[in-house]
Motif scaffolding. Sequence first.
Motif, short mmCIF file in Angstrom:
data_model
loop_
_atom_site.label_atom_id
_atom_site.label_comp_id
_atom_site.label_asym_id
_atom_site.label_seq_id
_atom_site.Cartn_x
_atom_site.Cartn_y
_atom_site.Cartn_z
N MET A 96 0.84 -1.21 0.00
CA MET A 96 0.00 0.00 0.00
C MET A 96 0.87 1.26 0.00
SD MET A 96 -2.97 1.21 -0.25
CE MET A 96 -4.08 -0.11 0.06
N THR A 97 1.99 1.21 0.69
CA THR A 97 2.90 2.36 0.71
C THR A 97 3.42 2.66 -0.70
OG1 THR A 97 3.57 1.69 2.93
CG2 THR A 97 4.95 3.30 1.82
N SER A 98 3.77 1.63 -1.44
CA SER A 98 4.25 1.82 -2.81
C SER A 98 3.17 2.39 -3.71
CB SER A 98 4.74 0.50 -3.39
OG SER A 98 5.83 0.01 -2.67
N LYS A 99 1.94 1.93 -3.51
CA LYS A 99 0.83 2.46 -4.32
C LYS A 99 0.58 3.93 -4.00
CE LYS A 99 -1.41 -1.97 -4.88
NZ LYS A 99 -2.54 -2.83 -4.58
N ILE A 100 0.70 4.28 -2.73
CA ILE A 100 0.52 5.69 -2.34
C ILE A 100 1.64 6.54 -2.92
CG2 ILE A 100 0.54 7.26 -0.36
CD1 ILE A 100 -0.97 5.06 1.19
N GLU A 101 2.88 6.04 -2.87
CA GLU A 101 4.00 6.78 -3.45
C GLU A 101 3.82 7.01 -4.94
OE1 GLU A 101 7.45 4.49 -2.50
OE2 GLU A 101 7.54 5.21 -0.44
N THR A 102 3.34 6.00 -5.64
CA THR A 102 3.11 6.13 -7.08
C THR A 102 2.01 7.15 -7.36
OG1 THR A 102 3.77 3.83 -7.39
CG2 THR A 102 2.53 4.86 -9.17
N THR A 103 0.94 7.08 -6.60
CA THR A 103 -0.16 8.03 -6.79
C THR A 103 0.30 9.45 -6.50
OG1 THR A 103 -1.71 6.30 -6.15
CG2 THR A 103 -2.54 8.54 -6.14
N VAL A 104 1.05 9.63 -5.43
CA VAL A 104 1.55 10.95 -5.08
C VAL A 104 2.49 11.47 -6.15
CG1 VAL A 104 3.04 12.17 -3.42
CG2 VAL A 104 1.20 10.72 -2.59
N PHE A 105 3.30 10.60 -6.74
CA PHE A 105 4.21 11.01 -7.82
C PHE A 105 3.45 11.65 -8.97
CE2 PHE A 105 6.33 9.92 -11.85
CZ PHE A 105 7.53 10.58 -11.68
N PHE A 106 2.39 11.00 -9.43
CA PHE A 106 1.65 11.53 -10.58
C PHE A 106 0.77 12.72 -10.22
CE2 PHE A 106 2.65 7.24 -12.15
CZ PHE A 106 3.30 7.62 -13.31
N VAL A 107 0.10 12.66 -9.09
CA VAL A 107 -0.78 13.77 -8.69
C VAL A 107 0.05 15.01 -8.38
CG1 VAL A 107 -2.39 14.54 -6.91
CG2 VAL A 107 -2.64 12.28 -7.91
N ALA A 108 1.17 14.83 -7.69
CA ALA A 108 2.02 15.98 -7.35
C ALA A 108 2.62 16.61 -8.60
CB ALA A 108 3.12 15.56 -6.39
N SER A 109 2.96 15.79 -9.60
CA SER A 109 3.52 16.36 -10.83
C SER A 109 2.49 17.26 -11.52
CB SER A 109 3.99 15.26 -11.78
OG SER A 109 2.91 14.52 -12.27
N ILE A 110 1.24 16.82 -11.56
CA ILE A 110 0.20 17.63 -12.19
C ILE A 110 -0.09 18.88 -11.38
CG2 ILE A 110 -2.24 17.62 -12.85
CD1 ILE A 110 -1.81 14.65 -13.59
N LEU A 111 -0.14 18.75 -10.06
CA LEU A 111 -0.38 19.92 -9.21
C LEU A 111 0.77 20.91 -9.30
CD1 LEU A 111 -1.98 18.29 -6.03
CD2 LEU A 111 -3.11 19.62 -7.83
N PHE A 112 1.98 20.41 -9.39
CA PHE A 112 3.14 21.28 -9.53
C PHE A 112 3.07 22.07 -10.84
CE2 PHE A 112 7.94 21.65 -10.09
CZ PHE A 112 8.07 22.65 -9.15
N LEU A 113 2.68 21.39 -11.91
CA LEU A 113 2.54 22.06 -13.20
C LEU A 113 1.44 23.12 -13.16
CD1 LEU A 113 3.50 22.07 -16.16
CD2 LEU A 113 1.67 20.45 -16.63
N ILE A 114 0.32 22.80 -12.54
CA ILE A 114 -0.78 23.76 -12.42
C ILE A 114 -0.34 24.97 -11.58
CG2 ILE A 114 -3.08 24.12 -11.42
CD1 ILE A 114 -3.71 21.22 -12.29
#
Length: 128
Positions: A96-114
């Motif tokens: 579950m920790t790995s899945k959360i890290e992966t989700t945070v990677f993609f969501v944070a990249s989009i939020l950073f771009l926005i």
Amino acid sequence: MKFIKKLFYNCYHFQIKVGNGDMPVFMAFVMILFGTYIYLASIGMLLAWLTPKIKLSTTAFSAVILTIAVGCIIYRNIIRKKQYEKIINNKQFGSMTSKIETTVFFVASILFLIGIFVLMWAKNNQFV
């Protein structure tokens, strides 16, 4: 490299779950490169916003070149050497920790771009 293996494992299994059983290895590779490109382009836009001497076209070109370099490294170490078979079968990367890290990677990249787009918009409209 362990983080990239976690990303690859979770992106691969995401591709399987959404029904892309034809080429999940390639699409997992593309997903990682897309997230990496968004991060690098955002950092480049932030540098262009903070320092007027750096042109936006230069940072965009640099982001493309760095993404290609990261793609070559991932391809050489994971795909060409058939390491992905070991990664896919390793249940440790599916926690579950790995899945959360992966989700945070993609969501944070989009939020950073926005966030960078909002800063650039504010600067152009003289709010900042």
